[in-house]
Design an enzyme around this catalytic site. Structure first.
Site, PDB file in Angstrom:
ATOM      1  N   LEU A  50      32.044  37.117  33.552  1.00 27.42           N
ATOM      2  CA  LEU A  50      33.022  37.132  34.641  1.00 27.42           C
ATOM      3  C   LEU A  50      33.088  35.808  35.389  1.00 27.42           C
ATOM      4  O   LEU A  50      34.166  35.372  35.797  1.00 27.42           O
ATOM      5  CB  LEU A  50      32.690  38.262  35.618  1.00 27.42           C
ATOM      6  CG  LEU A  50      33.036  39.671  35.139  1.00 27.42           C
ATOM      7  CD1 LEU A  50      32.291  40.715  35.976  1.00 27.42           C
ATOM      8  CD2 LEU A  50      34.538  39.916  35.204  1.00 27.42           C
ATOM      9  N   LYS A  75      23.981  24.922  28.986  1.00 31.66           N
ATOM     10  CA  LYS A  75      25.089  25.853  28.769  1.00 31.66           C
ATOM     11  C   LYS A  75      26.270  25.513  29.679  1.00 31.66           C
ATOM     12  O   LYS A  75      27.432  25.620  29.280  1.00 31.66           O
ATOM     13  CB  LYS A  75      24.625  27.291  29.030  1.00 31.66           C
ATOM     14  CG  LYS A  75      23.654  27.838  27.996  1.00 31.66           C
ATOM     15  CD  LYS A  75      23.285  29.276  28.297  1.00 31.66           C
ATOM     16  CE  LYS A  75      22.334  29.831  27.250  1.00 31.66           C
ATOM     17  NZ  LYS A  75      21.933  31.228  27.556  1.00 31.66           N
ATOM     18  N   ASN A 125      28.636  34.861  42.140  1.00 25.91           N
ATOM     19  CA  ASN A 125      28.709  35.806  41.031  1.00 25.91           C
ATOM     20  C   ASN A 125      27.370  36.013  40.341  1.00 25.91           C
ATOM     21  O   ASN A 125      27.154  37.046  39.704  1.00 25.91           O
ATOM     22  CB  ASN A 125      29.745  35.288  40.022  1.00 25.91           C
ATOM     23  CG  ASN A 125      29.632  35.940  38.668  1.00 25.91           C
ATOM     24  OD1 ASN A 125      30.002  37.093  38.467  1.00 25.91           O
ATOM     25  ND2 ASN A 125      29.084  35.189  37.699  1.00 25.91           N
ATOM     26  N   TYR A 212      19.189  48.457  40.721  1.00 26.42           N
ATOM     27  CA  TYR A 212      20.398  47.624  40.719  1.00 26.42           C
ATOM     28  C   TYR A 212      21.336  48.083  41.834  1.00 26.42           C
ATOM     29  O   TYR A 212      21.862  47.275  42.598  1.00 26.42           O
ATOM     30  CB  TYR A 212      21.099  47.696  39.369  1.00 26.42           C
ATOM     31  CG  TYR A 212      22.365  46.877  39.298  1.00 26.42           C
ATOM     32  CD1 TYR A 212      22.310  45.497  39.099  1.00 26.42           C
ATOM     33  CD2 TYR A 212      23.610  47.475  39.459  1.00 26.42           C
ATOM     34  CE1 TYR A 212      23.472  44.733  39.044  1.00 26.42           C
ATOM     35  CE2 TYR A 212      24.779  46.717  39.413  1.00 26.42           C
ATOM     36  CZ  TYR A 212      24.701  45.357  39.203  1.00 26.42           C
ATOM     37  OH  TYR A 212      25.853  44.604  39.156  1.00 26.42           O
ATOM     38  N   LYS A 216      22.567  46.117  45.514  1.00 25.03           N
ATOM     39  CA  LYS A 216      23.943  45.944  45.965  1.00 25.03           C
ATOM     40  C   LYS A 216      24.174  46.623  47.318  1.00 25.03           C
ATOM     41  O   LYS A 216      24.934  46.116  48.153  1.00 25.03           O
ATOM     42  CB  LYS A 216      24.906  46.497  44.920  1.00 25.03           C
ATOM     43  CG  LYS A 216      24.861  45.755  43.588  1.00 25.03           C
ATOM     44  CD  LYS A 216      25.204  44.281  43.742  1.00 25.03           C
ATOM     45  CE  LYS A 216      25.247  43.555  42.415  1.00 25.03           C
ATOM     46  NZ  LYS A 216      25.619  42.126  42.555  1.00 25.03           N
TER      47      LYS A 216
END
Length: 303
Positions: A50, A75, A125, A212, A216
């Site tokens: 994303l 990368k 992100n 997880y 958040k």
């Protein structure tokens, strides 16, 4: 406060919200006259998935300068070389950023202060998922909480001065932090008398899927507090949820059977990568002051 907070909690089930999100939400692409000429953006975790796709979409809108903030600069340079060929008018830089290291985060923010004269957009992100409990050696905190919450929010705070002072007068800087609808189902249970972070640092409280979501949720709770100290006239801050998206590496940590399950699950229910990334562009470019302190899901302000 924020419009999301004023909406109160969702009144429908998580399953109903998820299905509506994936199948009944219309994609909202930026208006055709959207131009990012002259603007400078940072996208963390932008060498794949994303983050990479969102960076590409920003460049396609005429973004003048992009800082690819990545763990692996090798990368990052591979991605940058492709971007430079496709968008020769844009300046593409690759900066090192290790989200498990406070020193790296502070060095990155200092570099922003010293080396660039303008900053309009920051999309945070970079995040992770893992199957096994582990702690970050330099802090002692559980790794998902460290990367997805503590380090991400620290970076956001440290970028606020640059987003305020290095964006054009009268045009607030933009800080969009990637979140997840899983936060709505998260639960934090701590032993009596124990603070939240020490409790989450104990292996006995560990479950990969639940953790997880908790990482958040902590971001949602932090946002409610943060926006009380930041004016939307200076920096517009929001949380953005891309939904369930195909072709991301978030489940790459898992054993083969789990990876196969998620591949099939996302093949049926997931959004295209371009659609998921469009939520980032919407939150960071299209949405205005009305989104300050808000959770933006399905291209709209949500509870």
């Amino acid at each position: 406060m924020s419009a999301s907070f004023d909406l109160g909690p969702p009144t429908r089930s998580a399953r109903s919200l998820f299905l509506e999100s994936q199948f009944y939400s219309s994609v909202q692409w930026p208006p055709q006259n959207t131009s990012l000429e002259g603007r400078v953006a940072i996208v963390t975790g932008s060498s794949s998935g994303l983050g990479l796709e969102a960076s590409c979409q920003l460049l396609s809108l005429g973004l003048s300068s992009l800082i690819i903030a990545v763990r692996s600069t090798e990368k990052g340079e591979q991605v940058a070389s492709k971007f430079r060929a496709e968008y020769p008018k844009s300046k593409i830089q690759v900066w090192s950023l290790e989200m498990e290291s406070y020193d790296s985060i502070q060095a990155f923010a200092h570099r922003v202060e010293v080396e660039i004269s303008r900053l309009d957009i920051a999309i945070l992100n970079a995040g992770m998922q893992t199957a096994n409990f582990s702690t970050t050696p330099s802090t002692g905190h559980e790794k998902l909480v460290q990367v997805n919450y503590l380090s991400t929010m620290l970076l956001g705070i440290l970028l606020l001065p640059a987003l305020k002072t290095k964006s054009p007068l009268g045009t607030p800087g933009r800080l969009s932090v990637v979140s997840s609808g899983t936060a709505r189902g998260a639960k934090i249970c701590t032993p009596k008398g124990m603070a939240v972070l020490p409790a989450l640092d104990k292996p006995s409280s560990w479950h990969p899927v639940e953790r997880y979501a908790v990482s958040k949720l902590l971001g949602h709770l932090f946002m409610v507090s943060l926006v009380q100290h930041v004016s939307a006239d200076d920096v517009i801050i929001n949380l953005v949820d891309p939904g369930l998206v195909k072709d991301t590496g978030l489940q790459g940590f898992a054993p083969l059977p789990v990876r196969i399950f998620f591949y099939c699950f996302k093949a049926v229910l997931g959004r295209k990568l371009s659609v998921g990334a469009s939520t980032y562009v919407d939150a960071a470019v299209v949405k205005g002051k009305e989104s300050h302190g808000c959770y933006v899901a399905n291209w709209k302000i949500s509870p």
